[in-house]
Design an enzyme around this catalytic site. Structure first.
Site, PDB file in Angstrom:
ATOM      1  N   TRP A  22      85.930  66.781  79.618  1.00 52.16           N
ATOM      2  CA  TRP A  22      86.318  67.579  80.500  1.00 52.16           C
ATOM      3  C   TRP A  22      88.040  67.407  80.650  1.00 52.16           C
ATOM      4  O   TRP A  22      88.282  66.496  79.846  1.00 52.16           O
ATOM      5  CB  TRP A  22      85.785  67.217  81.893  1.00 52.16           C
ATOM      6  CG  TRP A  22      85.794  65.727  82.201  1.00 52.16           C
ATOM      7  CD1 TRP A  22      86.974  64.923  82.536  1.00 52.16           C
ATOM      8  CD2 TRP A  22      84.881  64.801  82.253  1.00 52.16           C
ATOM      9  NE1 TRP A  22      86.760  63.713  82.674  1.00 52.16           N
ATOM     10  CE2 TRP A  22      85.383  63.641  82.359  1.00 52.16           C
ATOM     11  CE3 TRP A  22      83.466  65.047  81.691  1.00 52.16           C
ATOM     12  CZ2 TRP A  22      84.650  62.493  82.336  1.00 52.16           C
ATOM     13  CZ3 TRP A  22      82.683  63.819  81.750  1.00 52.16           C
ATOM     14  CH2 TRP A  22      83.409  62.707  81.993  1.00 52.16           C
ATOM     15  N   LEU A  28      93.612  61.872  85.099  1.00 51.32           N
ATOM     16  CA  LEU A  28      94.599  61.402  84.137  1.00 51.32           C
ATOM     17  C   LEU A  28      95.724  60.630  84.894  1.00 51.32           C
ATOM     18  O   LEU A  28      96.227  59.860  84.514  1.00 51.32           O
ATOM     19  CB  LEU A  28      95.215  62.432  83.332  1.00 51.32           C
ATOM     20  CG  LEU A  28      94.142  62.996  82.448  1.00 51.32           C
ATOM     21  CD1 LEU A  28      94.770  64.136  81.456  1.00 51.32           C
ATOM     22  CD2 LEU A  28      93.402  62.026  81.525  1.00 51.32           C
ATOM     23  N   PHE A  31      94.310  57.470  86.068  1.00 53.06           N
ATOM     24  CA  PHE A  31      94.321  56.541  84.966  1.00 53.06           C
ATOM     25  C   PHE A  31      95.594  56.047  84.952  1.00 53.06           C
ATOM     26  O   PHE A  31      95.583  54.559  84.710  1.00 53.06           O
ATOM     27  CB  PHE A  31      93.811  57.400  83.845  1.00 53.06           C
ATOM     28  CG  PHE A  31      93.550  56.483  82.345  1.00 53.06           C
ATOM     29  CD1 PHE A  31      92.479  55.766  82.176  1.00 53.06           C
ATOM     30  CD2 PHE A  31      94.844  55.899  81.778  1.00 53.06           C
ATOM     31  CE1 PHE A  31      92.479  54.996  81.063  1.00 53.06           C
ATOM     32  CE2 PHE A  31      94.638  55.319  80.691  1.00 53.06           C
ATOM     33  CZ  PHE A  31      93.241  54.702  80.299  1.00 53.06           C
ATOM     34  N   LEU A  55     100.196  54.187  74.806  1.00 55.07           N
ATOM     35  CA  LEU A  55     100.421  54.821  76.077  1.00 55.07           C
ATOM     36  C   LEU A  55     101.599  53.990  76.598  1.00 55.07           C
ATOM     37  O   LEU A  55     101.729  52.611  76.504  1.00 55.07           O
ATOM     38  CB  LEU A  55      99.257  54.575  76.976  1.00 55.07           C
ATOM     39  CG  LEU A  55      98.109  55.500  76.495  1.00 55.07           C
ATOM     40  CD1 LEU A  55      96.865  55.202  77.543  1.00 55.07           C
ATOM     41  CD2 LEU A  55      98.392  56.863  76.390  1.00 55.07           C
ATOM     42  N   LEU A  95      94.110  42.826  84.045  1.00 52.23           N
ATOM     43  CA  LEU A  95      93.214  43.436  82.830  1.00 52.23           C
ATOM     44  C   LEU A  95      92.579  44.343  83.083  1.00 52.23           C
ATOM     45  O   LEU A  95      91.520  44.372  83.925  1.00 52.23           O
ATOM     46  CB  LEU A  95      92.462  41.994  82.178  1.00 52.23           C
ATOM     47  CG  LEU A  95      91.756  42.088  81.041  1.00 52.23           C
ATOM     48  CD1 LEU A  95      92.988  42.252  80.013  1.00 52.23           C
ATOM     49  CD2 LEU A  95      91.128  40.788  80.552  1.00 52.23           C
TER      50      LEU A  95
END
Length: 163
Positions: A22, A28, A31, A55, A95
């Site tokens: 999707w 996003l 995230f 990233l 982490l």
């Protein structure tokens, strides 16, 4: 803290051909917010699915069995112990394990926080989230975001491991 971060559809689907099934810009952004300034651990295939690598603004750690694998701008490790050794050297960074399924399996016994985005719809794909013992966790927050496409209505949940 060791957190799992993932999005899944109502059937537990997390991937299709190495990508998300999707397109959900809001997730996003979530995230990004959950990984910036942290150590983000992904498998090689997940890492290679990112359109721009590494990233930015987070430590990209790639866990792979390929001994000769190189990823410019990322830390490449070959076992879970190496991930924890790296994290121990950087105690100021949390982490965050961000997939795929094999990587989640490798850290299943070490996770204490679950950051899951649950989509209302059902999608086509080939990879499901690994089974987790949800009874070991307590939901500490939940926020639903409505979308004009009902399948993309989603809920952000945070779960903490019980003491």
């Amino acid at each position: 803290m060791t957190a799992f971060l993932w999005a899944q559809d109502r059937d537990g689907l997390i991937g299709k051909d190495g990508h998300l099934p999707w397109h959900l810009p809001d997730d996003l952004h979530y995230f990004r917010a959950q990984t910036v300034g942290k150590i983000m651990v992904v498998g090689r295939r997940t890492y290679e699915s990112f359109p721009k690598r590494p990233l930015p603004e987070r430590t990209n750690v790639v866990l792979t069995h390929q001994e000769d694998y190189q990823a410019q701008g990322a830390v490449v490790v070959h076992d879970v112990a190496a991930v924890f050794a790296y994290a121990k050297q950087h105690p100021d960074q949390e982490l965050v394990i961000a997939g795929g399924a094999q990587i989640f399996t490798a850290f299943k016994d070490d996770v204490d926080t679950l950051l899951v985005t649950r989509l209302a719809g059902s999608f086509e794909g080939d990879t499901k989230m690994i089974p987790l013992n949800w009874d070991d966790f307590t939901k500490v927050s939940s926020r639903t975001v409505e979308d004009t496409n009902p399948a993309l209505t989603h809920t952000y949940e945070v779960w903490q491991k019980k003491a």
